[in-house]
Design a protein around this motif. Sequence first.
Motif, PDB file in Angstrom:
ATOM      1  N   GLN A 119       0.451  -1.450  -0.286  1.00  0.00           N
ATOM      2  CA  GLN A 119      -0.627  -0.478   0.184  1.00  0.00           C
ATOM      3  C   GLN A 119       0.823   1.603   0.195  1.00  0.00           C
ATOM      4  N   THR A 120       1.265   2.189  -1.321  1.00  0.00           N
ATOM      5  CA  THR A 120       1.820   2.736  -1.145  1.00  0.00           C
ATOM      6  C   THR A 120       0.475   3.948  -1.187  1.00  0.00           C
ATOM      7  N   ARG A 121       0.068   4.707  -2.271  1.00  0.00           N
ATOM      8  CA  ARG A 121      -1.476   5.041  -1.938  1.00  0.00           C
ATOM      9  C   ARG A 121      -2.575   4.920  -2.155  1.00  0.00           C
ATOM     10  N   GLY A 122      -3.812   5.381  -1.498  1.00  0.00           N
ATOM     11  CA  GLY A 122      -5.258   5.010  -1.685  1.00  0.00           C
ATOM     12  C   GLY A 122      -5.419   3.621  -0.924  1.00  0.00           C
ATOM     13  N   HIS A 123      -6.253   2.802  -1.438  1.00  0.00           N
ATOM     14  CA  HIS A 123      -7.115   1.570  -0.595  1.00  0.00           C
ATOM     15  C   HIS A 123      -5.835   0.273  -0.669  1.00  0.00           C
ATOM     16  N   ALA A 124      -6.074  -0.071   0.125  1.00  0.00           N
ATOM     17  CA  ALA A 124      -4.990  -1.599   0.909  1.00  0.00           C
ATOM     18  C   ALA A 124      -6.178  -3.089  -0.531  1.00  0.00           C
ATOM     19  N   ASN A 125      -7.048  -2.451  -1.588  1.00  0.00           N
ATOM     20  CA  ASN A 125      -8.043  -3.512  -1.943  1.00  0.00           C
ATOM     21  C   ASN A 125      -6.996  -3.261  -3.502  1.00  0.00           C
ATOM     22  N   LYS A 126      -5.894  -2.708  -3.414  1.00  0.00           N
ATOM     23  CA  LYS A 126      -5.740  -2.342  -5.165  1.00  0.00           C
ATOM     24  C   LYS A 126      -4.903  -4.140  -6.081  1.00  0.00           C
ATOM     25  N   PHE A 127      -4.770  -4.339  -6.547  1.00  0.00           N
ATOM     26  CA  PHE A 127      -5.157  -5.545  -7.430  1.00  0.00           C
ATOM     27  C   PHE A 127      -3.782  -5.010  -8.667  1.00  0.00           C
ATOM     28  N   LEU A 128      -2.965  -5.858  -8.800  1.00  0.00           N
ATOM     29  CA  LEU A 128      -2.258  -5.487 -10.358  1.00  0.00           C
ATOM     30  C   LEU A 128      -3.228  -5.828 -11.218  1.00  0.00           C
ATOM     31  N   MET A 129      -2.393  -5.133 -12.450  1.00  0.00           N
ATOM     32  CA  MET A 129      -2.575  -4.483 -13.483  1.00  0.00           C
ATOM     33  C   MET A 129      -2.448  -5.641 -14.413  1.00  0.00           C
ATOM     34  N   SER A 145     -11.358  -2.616 -15.533  1.00  0.00           N
ATOM     35  CA  SER A 145     -12.423  -2.895 -14.398  1.00  0.00           C
ATOM     36  C   SER A 145     -11.257  -2.621 -13.550  1.00  0.00           C
ATOM     37  N   ILE A 146     -10.231  -3.187 -13.094  1.00  0.00           N
ATOM     38  CA  ILE A 146      -9.278  -2.985 -12.206  1.00  0.00           C
ATOM     39  C   ILE A 146      -8.447  -1.713 -12.380  1.00  0.00           C
ATOM     40  N   LEU A 147      -8.622  -0.975 -13.519  1.00  0.00           N
ATOM     41  CA  LEU A 147      -8.010   0.635 -13.267  1.00  0.00           C
ATOM     42  C   LEU A 147      -8.587   1.356 -12.911  1.00  0.00           C
ATOM     43  N   TRP A 149     -10.952   0.249 -10.288  1.00  0.00           N
ATOM     44  CA  TRP A 149     -11.119  -0.321  -9.292  1.00  0.00           C
ATOM     45  C   TRP A 149     -10.227   0.171  -7.763  1.00  0.00           C
ATOM     46  N   ASN A 150      -8.285   0.925  -8.523  1.00  0.00           N
ATOM     47  CA  ASN A 150      -7.484   1.126  -8.193  1.00  0.00           C
ATOM     48  C   ASN A 150      -7.642   2.341  -7.843  1.00  0.00           C
ATOM     49  N   SER A 151      -8.737   2.729  -9.129  1.00  0.00           N
ATOM     50  CA  SER A 151      -8.870   4.503  -8.486  1.00  0.00           C
ATOM     51  C   SER A 151      -9.736   4.921  -7.736  1.00  0.00           C
ATOM     52  N   LEU A 152     -10.489   4.143  -7.043  1.00  0.00           N
ATOM     53  CA  LEU A 152     -11.276   4.614  -6.214  1.00  0.00           C
ATOM     54  C   LEU A 152     -11.140   4.963  -4.919  1.00  0.00           C
ATOM     55  N   PRO A 153     -11.605   5.926  -3.864  1.00  0.00           N
ATOM     56  CA  PRO A 153     -11.423   6.250  -2.766  1.00  0.00           C
ATOM     57  C   PRO A 153     -11.867   5.181  -2.024  1.00  0.00           C
ATOM     58  N   VAL A 154     -10.518   5.041  -0.864  1.00  0.00           N
ATOM     59  CA  VAL A 154     -10.850   3.989   0.694  1.00  0.00           C
ATOM     60  C   VAL A 154     -11.553   3.904   0.583  1.00  0.00           C
ATOM     61  N   GLU A 155     -12.544   4.972   0.700  1.00  0.00           N
ATOM     62  CA  GLU A 155     -14.019   5.050   2.143  1.00  0.00           C
ATOM     63  C   GLU A 155     -15.354   4.124   1.036  1.00  0.00           C
ATOM     64  N   ALA A 156     -14.536   4.080  -0.602  1.00  0.00           N
ATOM     65  CA  ALA A 156     -15.988   3.066  -1.265  1.00  0.00           C
ATOM     66  C   ALA A 156     -15.067   2.021  -2.057  1.00  0.00           C
ATOM     67  N   THR A 157     -14.538   1.644  -1.059  1.00  0.00           N
ATOM     68  CA  THR A 157     -13.711  -0.504  -1.476  1.00  0.00           C
ATOM     69  C   THR A 157     -14.282  -0.606  -0.096  1.00  0.00           C
ATOM     70  N   LYS A 168     -20.926   6.111  -3.164  1.00  0.00           N
ATOM     71  CA  LYS A 168     -19.750   6.627  -3.092  1.00  0.00           C
ATOM     72  C   LYS A 168     -18.887   7.116  -4.614  1.00  0.00           C
ATOM     73  N   ILE A 169     -19.363   6.212  -5.535  1.00  0.00           N
ATOM     74  CA  ILE A 169     -18.998   6.125  -6.562  1.00  0.00           C
ATOM     75  C   ILE A 169     -19.111   7.592  -7.847  1.00  0.00           C
ATOM     76  N   ASP A 170     -20.613   7.927  -6.793  1.00  0.00           N
ATOM     77  CA  ASP A 170     -21.444   9.285  -7.498  1.00  0.00           C
ATOM     78  C   ASP A 170     -20.873   9.854  -8.932  1.00  0.00           C
ATOM     79  N   VAL A 171     -19.275   9.577  -8.594  1.00  0.00           N
ATOM     80  CA  VAL A 171     -19.142  11.349  -9.629  1.00  0.00           C
ATOM     81  C   VAL A 171     -18.257  10.046 -10.685  1.00  0.00           C
ATOM     82  N   PRO A 172     -18.056  11.208 -11.252  1.00  0.00           N
ATOM     83  CA  PRO A 172     -17.178  10.226 -12.908  1.00  0.00           C
ATOM     84  C   PRO A 172     -15.283   9.684 -12.563  1.00  0.00           C
ATOM     85  N   LEU A 173     -15.909   8.583 -12.911  1.00  0.00           N
ATOM     86  CA  LEU A 173     -14.062   7.825 -12.434  1.00  0.00           C
ATOM     87  C   LEU A 173     -13.224   8.294 -14.011  1.00  0.00           C
ATOM     88  N   ILE A 174     -12.025   7.872 -12.869  1.00  0.00           N
ATOM     89  CA  ILE A 174     -11.094   8.185 -14.119  1.00  0.00           C
ATOM     90  C   ILE A 174     -11.395   8.604 -15.471  1.00  0.00           C
TER      91      ILE A 174
END
Length: 174
Positions: A119-129, A145-147, A149-157, A168-174
């Motif tokens: 976990q460097t930035r963001g949430h701990a539930n990130k996946f390898l691309m 979808s991994i791209l 998911w990895n860009s989501l805020p911590v509270e959403a995941t 929590k994801i009611d805003v445009p993503l990436i």
Amino acid sequence: KKANNTLSFLRRNVSACPKDIKATCYKTLVRPQVEYAASVWDPGTKANISKVEAVQRRAARFCCGDYHRTSSVSAMLQDLQWQDLQTRRQQAKAVMMYKIVNHLVETDHNSILIPTGVQTRGHANKFLMPFCNVNAYKYSFYPSSILIWNSLPVEATLAPSVEVFKTKIDVPLI
């Protein structure tokens, strides 16, 4: 093509109705056709994205009854409070990833969804691309979808339910 034909049908048959009735007809009959399987199918090229978005833009002109070439379709979309279809597809993918990660959908994803372990930035539930050297695979469900998911805020995941996740994801993503 089918969505355009349905929109033409609506233009012929409900053109005298008020704006809210036209919008409801569009949301009921046309939009499901362009969003069918949106969580797993997403056009990868700008040309294909434009073709799909053009259906909604024509529908906005139809609902507002404004076909002048100088009229702003973007303003009509804002007036109708419609999100662009690309954003809706991204949100559908994010919701499906939430369901997969939280075991609400039965899939064999263990070989594809590999946690980063760091976990460097963001949430701990990130996946390898996964490595993608072909656009058809790059824009398929898991890599795109991994791209997202990895860009989501911590509270959403960490949302406790799908309904909370959607808010929590009611805003445009990436």
